[in-house]
Design a protein around this motif. Structure first.
Motif, short mmCIF file in Angstrom:
data_model
loop_
_atom_site.label_atom_id
_atom_site.label_comp_id
_atom_site.label_asym_id
_atom_site.label_seq_id
_atom_site.Cartn_x
_atom_site.Cartn_y
_atom_site.Cartn_z
N LEU A 150 55.65 35.17 -16.05
CA LEU A 150 56.33 36.34 -16.58
C LEU A 150 57.75 36.44 -16.01
O LEU A 150 58.70 36.76 -16.73
CB LEU A 150 55.51 37.60 -16.23
CG LEU A 150 56.10 38.94 -16.66
CD1 LEU A 150 56.31 39.00 -18.17
CD2 LEU A 150 55.19 40.08 -16.20
N ALA A 151 57.89 36.15 -14.71
CA ALA A 151 59.21 36.26 -14.08
C ALA A 151 60.22 35.34 -14.76
O ALA A 151 61.36 35.75 -15.06
CB ALA A 151 59.09 35.94 -12.59
N THR A 152 59.81 34.11 -15.03
CA THR A 152 60.70 33.16 -15.70
C THR A 152 61.07 33.65 -17.09
O THR A 152 62.21 33.54 -17.53
CB THR A 152 60.02 31.78 -15.77
OG1 THR A 152 59.72 31.36 -14.45
CG2 THR A 152 60.93 30.76 -16.44
N ASP A 153 60.08 34.21 -17.79
CA ASP A 153 60.33 34.70 -19.14
C ASP A 153 61.30 35.89 -19.14
O ASP A 153 62.12 36.03 -20.05
CB ASP A 153 59.01 35.10 -19.81
CG ASP A 153 58.16 33.91 -20.16
OD1 ASP A 153 56.97 34.09 -20.47
OD2 ASP A 153 58.69 32.78 -20.13
N VAL A 154 61.19 36.73 -18.12
CA VAL A 154 62.11 37.87 -18.02
C VAL A 154 63.54 37.38 -17.84
O VAL A 154 64.46 37.81 -18.55
CB VAL A 154 61.71 38.81 -16.85
CG1 VAL A 154 62.82 39.79 -16.53
CG2 VAL A 154 60.44 39.56 -17.20
N ILE A 155 63.74 36.44 -16.91
CA ILE A 155 65.09 35.91 -16.69
C ILE A 155 65.60 35.20 -17.94
O ILE A 155 66.76 35.36 -18.34
CB ILE A 155 65.08 34.93 -15.49
CG1 ILE A 155 64.76 35.68 -14.20
CG2 ILE A 155 66.44 34.23 -15.36
CD1 ILE A 155 65.78 36.72 -13.78
N ALA A 156 64.72 34.44 -18.59
CA ALA A 156 65.11 33.74 -19.82
C ALA A 156 65.55 34.74 -20.88
O ALA A 156 66.53 34.52 -21.60
CB ALA A 156 63.95 32.90 -20.34
N HIS A 157 64.87 35.85 -20.95
CA HIS A 157 65.22 36.86 -21.95
C HIS A 157 66.58 37.48 -21.63
O HIS A 157 67.40 37.70 -22.53
CB HIS A 157 64.15 37.95 -22.01
CG HIS A 157 64.39 38.95 -23.09
ND1 HIS A 157 64.06 38.71 -24.41
CD2 HIS A 157 64.98 40.17 -23.06
CE1 HIS A 157 64.43 39.75 -25.14
NE2 HIS A 157 64.99 40.65 -24.35
N VAL A 158 66.81 37.77 -20.36
CA VAL A 158 68.10 38.36 -19.96
C VAL A 158 69.23 37.39 -20.28
O VAL A 158 70.29 37.77 -20.80
CB VAL A 158 68.07 38.72 -18.46
CG1 VAL A 158 69.46 39.16 -17.99
CG2 VAL A 158 67.07 39.85 -18.22
N LEU A 159 69.02 36.10 -19.98
CA LEU A 159 70.04 35.10 -20.28
C LEU A 159 70.25 34.94 -21.78
O LEU A 159 71.34 34.60 -22.24
CB LEU A 159 69.64 33.75 -19.67
CG LEU A 159 69.71 33.68 -18.14
CD1 LEU A 159 69.10 32.38 -17.64
CD2 LEU A 159 71.16 33.81 -17.68
N HIS A 160 69.18 35.20 -22.53
CA HIS A 160 69.24 35.08 -23.99
C HIS A 160 70.15 36.14 -24.61
O HIS A 160 70.65 35.97 -25.70
CB HIS A 160 67.81 35.21 -24.53
CG HIS A 160 67.71 34.96 -26.00
ND1 HIS A 160 67.93 33.73 -26.56
CD2 HIS A 160 67.40 35.80 -27.03
CE1 HIS A 160 67.78 33.82 -27.87
NE2 HIS A 160 67.45 35.05 -28.18
#
Lengths: 207, 174
Positions: free
Chosen positions: A78-88
């Motif tokens: 989940l943590a990686t997905d959150v950061i990926a979303h913010v970068l997106h």
């Protein structure tokens, strides 16, 4: 209604009394709004609509494929997905003093199944975003040093606070007493605790 | 509530229950306060409070009465906090006018809207939620006789408000 009640409150039980009771019941049964407000679709001419729909379908297919390849959703981290979303969505982390539209914020919260007992101060952007298979509220709060992004995650359970520190961002994913969690992310020098406390304390899920 | 149920099972069970009961809880809250936004807020808060205590609910068959009592307490809390002003007829236009096509129902709805809450509440509990006199008395902390008196007066006021053509055969029996 019990037989005793009927004897005392409906003296004769005649047809007219039954009609009277039925009328009261119909009057009491007001329309009930759904838990999530629906937005009425705009009426569009048929052929342009089909062309737009086909384009959107094609684009959606390409997006889903690329998201799968990037393990954007369906992954366990989940943590990686959150950061990926913010970068997106990097435009949401650009500092701005322009406040978000309050009505739009309320509408997006409603569609995301959330509301606040006390609205967060200084919200500058708000958006409804796809995240791990659900539409979630994503908004930005102006904190002491710059923008802090918040994701409301009613469908993501975490056992304990999970710190984030990746790609120049710090943050935390916090479990909520009412279920679900929130993710709060800022740049490395940002103090996110104030935002986390404010959001976690005032957030309520719409059931 | 059995301790063997997992968190997920409990959440699903509560979700089904709240979806099933929400319309009646909303209507009950509305007729208490005569305000749609207030009703929505009260029901949301009540459902959250109910969820927090759901694991400890001893008898699932009493869930409906239990949730109604939570809505009532939450309404009292909210009402006290907001110190709501008296609703007048213009608020009926704002809250309900135009929702109903049948003019007889519309007229009755407005008559109920104008009843005092002491009469509206037992009427809604009895007709909308199917409560017995004893259950209403327990919830409202009244004697059964007092409940019956209020129900009788509520109907009398409604008959008077809507006139003989709508209230039955015109004899005003209640």
């Amino acid at each position: 209604m019990s037989r005793d009640d009927q004897n005392l409150t409906e003296p004769t039980g005649s047809g007219s009394d039954k009609r009277f009771e039925a009328l009261i019941e119909r009057a009491l049964r007001i329309d009930v709004p759904g838990p999530v407000a629906r937005v009425e679709p705009r009426k569009l001419p048929r052929w342009p609509f089909i062309a737009v729909a086909a384009s959107l379908l094609l684009a959606a297919g390409m997006l889903v494929n690329s998201l799968y390849e990037a393990r954007y959703f369906g992954g366990d981290d989940l943590a990686t997905d959150v950061i990926a979303h913010v970068l997106h969505e990097p435009e949401l982390l650009v500092p701005t003093d322009a406040p978000a539209d309050g009505a739009e914020f309320d509408q997006i919260l409603r569609e995301a199944g959330a509301r606040f007992s006390v609205a967060p101060a200084a919200v500058s952007f708000v958006r409804l975003c796809p995240f791990r298979g659900h539409m979630v509220a994503h908004f930005v709060v102006r904190a002491s040093h710059g923008p802090v992004t918040v994701l409301l995650l009613p469908n993501e359970e975490v056992d304990a606070r999970t710190p984030l520190n990746e790609q120049g961002f710090i943050g935390t994913i916090v479990p909520l007493d009412a279920g679900g969690s929130i993710a709060v992310v800022g740049e490395a020098d940002e103090d996110i605790e104030e935002v986390r406390t404010q959001v976690a304390g005032a957030l309520r899920w719409r059931l | 509530m059995t301790a063997a149920k997992s968190e997920l099972e409990l959440r699903r069970e509560f979700d089904q229950l709240s979806r099933r009961l929400r319309p009646d809880l909303y209507r009950y809250a509305f007729w208490l306060g005569r305000d749609r936004q207030l009703a929505e807020d009260v029901v949301q808060e009540a459902l959250l409070r109910a969820w927090k205590a759901y694991r400890d609910l001893a008898d699932p068959s009493s869930a409906k009465a239990w949730m109604i009592s939570i809505v009532r307490r939450e309404f009292a809390r909210t009402f006290e906090r907001k110190r709501l002003e008296t609703v007048d007829i213009s608020d009926y236009e704002q809250q309900l006018a135009g929702d109903e096509d049948d003019p007889r129902v519309e007229e009755m709805r407005q008559a109920i809207f104008e009843l005092e809450v002491d009469y509206r509440e037992p009427l809604a509990l009895q007709i909308l939620l199917g409560h017995t006199t004893r259950e209403i008395a327990g919830l409202m902390d009244l004697t059964e006789g007092a409940v019956l008196t209020r129900l009788h007066r509520a109907r009398a006021k409604l008959r008077q408000a809507i006139g003989p053509d709508q209230s039955g055969d015109g004899s005003n029996k209640s």
